[in-house]
Design an enzyme around this catalytic site. Structure first.
Site, mmCIF file in Angstrom:
data_model
loop_
_atom_site.group_PDB
_atom_site.id
_atom_site.type_symbol
_atom_site.label_atom_id
_atom_site.label_comp_id
_atom_site.label_asym_id
_atom_site.label_seq_id
_atom_site.Cartn_x
_atom_site.Cartn_y
_atom_site.Cartn_z
ATOM 1 N N TYR A 1 2.877 5.320 5.914
ATOM 2 C CA TYR A 1 3.347 4.562 4.630
ATOM 3 C C TYR A 1 4.913 4.864 4.698
ATOM 4 C CZ TYR A 1 5.455 4.881 0.172
ATOM 5 O OH TYR A 1 6.280 4.559 -0.647
ATOM 6 N N LYS B 1 8.404 1.864 4.980
ATOM 7 C CA LYS B 1 9.581 1.678 4.441
ATOM 8 C C LYS B 1 10.873 1.855 5.312
ATOM 9 C CE LYS B 1 7.662 1.763 0.232
ATOM 10 N NZ LYS B 1 7.812 0.352 -0.594
ATOM 11 N N LEU C 1 0.968 -1.200 0.023
ATOM 12 C CA LEU C 1 -0.053 -0.046 0.160
ATOM 13 C C LEU C 1 0.795 1.089 0.117
ATOM 14 C CD1 LEU C 1 -2.874 -1.092 2.717
ATOM 15 C CD2 LEU C 1 -2.722 -1.294 0.172
ATOM 16 N N LYS C 2 0.552 2.385 -0.604
ATOM 17 C CA LYS C 2 1.570 3.358 -1.029
ATOM 18 C C LYS C 2 0.876 4.778 -0.968
ATOM 19 C CE LYS C 2 1.421 3.882 -5.888
ATOM 20 N NZ LYS C 2 1.481 5.171 -6.421
ATOM 21 N N PHE D 1 12.538 8.642 -6.087
ATOM 22 C CA PHE D 1 12.284 9.997 -5.627
ATOM 23 C C PHE D 1 10.877 10.239 -6.252
ATOM 24 C CE2 PHE D 1 15.544 12.089 -3.204
ATOM 25 C CZ PHE D 1 16.511 10.873 -3.370
ATOM 26 N N SER E 1 11.802 4.386 -0.619
ATOM 27 C CA SER E 1 11.327 5.608 -1.198
ATOM 28 C C SER E 1 12.316 6.639 -0.542
ATOM 29 C CB SER E 1 9.773 5.796 -0.846
ATOM 30 O OG SER E 1 9.465 7.161 -0.821
HETATM 31 C C1 WQD Z 1 4.786 16.968 -5.661
HETATM 32 C C2 WQD Z 1 4.588 18.412 -5.615
HETATM 33 C C3 WQD Z 1 2.959 19.109 -3.784
HETATM 34 C C4 WQD Z 1 -0.552 17.497 -6.142
HETATM 35 C C5 WQD Z 1 5.016 11.804 -2.903
HETATM 36 C C6 WQD Z 1 5.130 10.862 -1.772
HETATM 37 C C7 WQD Z 1 6.425 9.994 -1.914
HETATM 38 C C8 WQD Z 1 6.441 9.446 -3.060
HETATM 39 C C9 WQD Z 1 6.301 10.162 -4.260
HETATM 40 C C10 WQD Z 1 6.058 7.045 -2.695
HETATM 41 C C11 WQD Z 1 4.438 18.770 -4.051
HETATM 42 C C12 WQD Z 1 2.393 19.573 -5.470
HETATM 43 C C13 WQD Z 1 1.023 17.974 -5.586
HETATM 44 C C14 WQD Z 1 -1.227 18.582 -6.459
HETATM 45 C C15 WQD Z 1 0.221 20.247 -6.032
HETATM 46 N N1 WQD Z 1 5.517 8.297 -3.213
HETATM 47 N N2 WQD Z 1 1.002 19.181 -5.719
HETATM 48 N N3 WQD Z 1 -1.105 19.943 -6.606
HETATM 49 O O1 WQD Z 1 4.375 14.616 -2.424
HETATM 50 O O2 WQD Z 1 6.690 15.014 -3.396
HETATM 51 O O3 WQD Z 1 6.009 12.681 -2.990
HETATM 52 O O4 WQD Z 1 5.030 10.905 -3.976
HETATM 53 O O5 WQD Z 1 7.023 6.672 -2.250
HETATM 54 O O6 WQD Z 1 6.380 9.293 -0.629
HETATM 55 O O7 WQD Z 1 5.134 11.776 -0.651
HETATM 56 O O8 WQD Z 1 4.571 14.046 -4.756
HETATM 57 O O9 WQD Z 1 3.319 14.550 -6.726
HETATM 58 O O10 WQD Z 1 2.169 14.526 -4.313
HETATM 59 O O11 WQD Z 1 3.733 16.354 -5.038
HETATM 60 O O12 WQD Z 1 0.442 21.248 -5.944
HETATM 61 O O13 WQD Z 1 -2.537 18.322 -6.948
HETATM 62 O O14 WQD Z 1 3.417 18.942 -6.266
HETATM 63 O O15 WQD Z 1 2.543 20.082 -2.637
HETATM 64 O O16 WQD Z 1 5.143 20.096 -3.837
HETATM 65 P P1 WQD Z 1 5.416 14.120 -3.035
HETATM 66 P P2 WQD Z 1 3.292 14.690 -5.140
#
Ligand code: WQD
Length: 345
Positions: free
Chosen positions: A149, A153, A83-84, A178, A124
């Site tokens: 989550y 990890k 689950l992620k 990333f 992650s």
């Molecule tokens: C990226 C940027 C948001 C959506 C996550 C998980 C991490 C990994 C990768 C599993 C941020 C901004 C986002 C939106 C926005 N997953 N944003 N509007 O949070 O860096 O990482 O995914 O391993 O564990 O935390 O990725 O794509 O959610 O956000 O402005 O509708 O985009 O604030 O700055 P994140 P993200």
């Protein structure tokens, strides 16, 4: 080698299956299809022009996991299943701890019972926590995470270290991703989030294709180049190639466990992603700047030097490639795999 891919019908898993077959490996998939559709397998068999055996069950089922290893000669495992969703994990933490940890324990035990000791684990960048200096480097300690989550990890990384220490026959690659984005250039497989996408790229893609009206930008007052958060977006094709490289590396390694970042080493802002997507799609992405999202860090990206040097791997796709490939997948599959036409007979 005959490689078991857990979560092989998922986003990163499916792209890695294609790369494994292209590299000459035999692939077996195990997936509970809790967050993936069976149509993915049809697409994978069409893409790879091979039959892909699939075992549809959850790895927390110890008996079925044991039976899989007894019936298939597995040489190595790439473990994606779990689950992620960060936000969901806050709401149902026990499900996350139970599923992600028990599935890994069940897998590790079955592997050792059947003499299989090569494992690539999907970790992650979230394990670097809130205080690691940027760019993130693999030796940083202590590991921590701000969500259940992420903590699964961290816990699994510690389990793998302890298992490798006491039983050095293991050959384990821990890969810290990333921000995976993009899709296979064929446009036939890609990211297909259920419900409202949590992540930026799939949300932008759904706005571009008309499935969502507007994007919310979570804050534009961060101490960054343009005020929006910066992340290390990595094309899923580069990520998949990194898994094949790690599998090759541990096959010749004499150390039981090693960790590698899979990132580009470059930070890209939310606004830069939006503009890149507009260039790739020719569509305007309307957005509103709203309040910051709890838990977001301003900016982080990988130091990819260890993977570059030790795996002979380097991310090659640009943010424009990531957006172009995402757009091709999304525009040809506006409703994801729901649109899945049966493969050509
Ligand atoms: C990226 C940027 C948001 C959506 C996550 C998980 C991490 C990994 C990768 C599993 C941020 C901004 C986002 C939106 C926005 N997953 N944003 N509007 O949070 O860096 O990482 O995914 O391993 O564990 O935390 O990725 O794509 O959610 O956000 O402005 O509708 O985009 O604030 O700055 P994140 P993200």
């Amino acid at each position: 080698m005959r490689v078991l891919v857990s979560g092989g019908a998922g986003y990163i898993g499916s792209h890695t299956v294609v790369r494994l077959v292209a590299a000459g490996h035999d692939v077996v998939v195990v997936d509970n299809f809790g967050n993936a559709k069976p149509a993915v397998i049809d697409r994978l068999e069409a893409l790879t022009e091979t039959n892909i055996p699939v075992h549809a069950f959850d790895l927390t089922d110890k008996d079925k996991t044991e039976h899989l290893f007894a019936s298939e000669q597995i040489d190595a495992v790439i473990h994606f299943a779990g689950l992620k969703a960060v936000g969901e994990s806050v709401q149902i933490p026990l499900d996350y701890y139970q599923n992600n940890l028990e599935s890994t324990f069940s897998l590790l035990r079955a592997m050792r019972r059947h003499g299989c000791s090569s494992l690539v684990f999907s970790s992650s960048a979230t394990v670097y926590g809130d205080n690691a200096p940027v760019p993130y480097q693999e030796d940083y300690e202590p590991l921590s995470a701000a969500s259940p989550y992420g903590r699964t990890k961290v816990m699994i990384e510690h389990v793998l270290r302890d298992v490798a220490h006491i039983d050095p026959v293991w050959r384990i690659a821990v890969l810290r991703y990333f921000n995976p984005v993009g899709a296979h250039p064929s446009g036939t497989i890609g990211e297909d989030p259920q419900g409202i996408p949590n992540n930026l790229m799939p949300f932008i893609a759904q706005v571009a294709v008309g499935k969502r009206d507007r994007l919310q930008v979570f804050g534009a007052d961060y101490p960054t180049t343009d005020g929006t958060c910066e992340r290390d977006y990595i094309h899923v094709e580069d990520l998949a190639a990194g898994h094949v490289a790690a599998l090759n590396r541990i096959a010749m390694s004499n150390s039981p466990i090693r960790t590698w970042n899979l990132g580009t080493g470059t930070g890209t802002s939310v606004l830069e992603v939006i503009h890149a997507f507009e260039r790739a799609s020719g569509r305007t992405i309307p957005y509103d700047v709203v309040a910051r999202r709890a838990g977001d860090l301003p900016a982080y990206w990988a130091d990819p030097a260890r993977a570059n040097e030790e795996l002979g791997w380097r991310a090659t796709h640009t943010i424009d490639d990531m957006c172009a490939d995402t757009w091709r997948w999304q525009s040809e599959n506006p409703h994801g795999y729901e649109d899945a036409a049966p493969p050509d007979e």
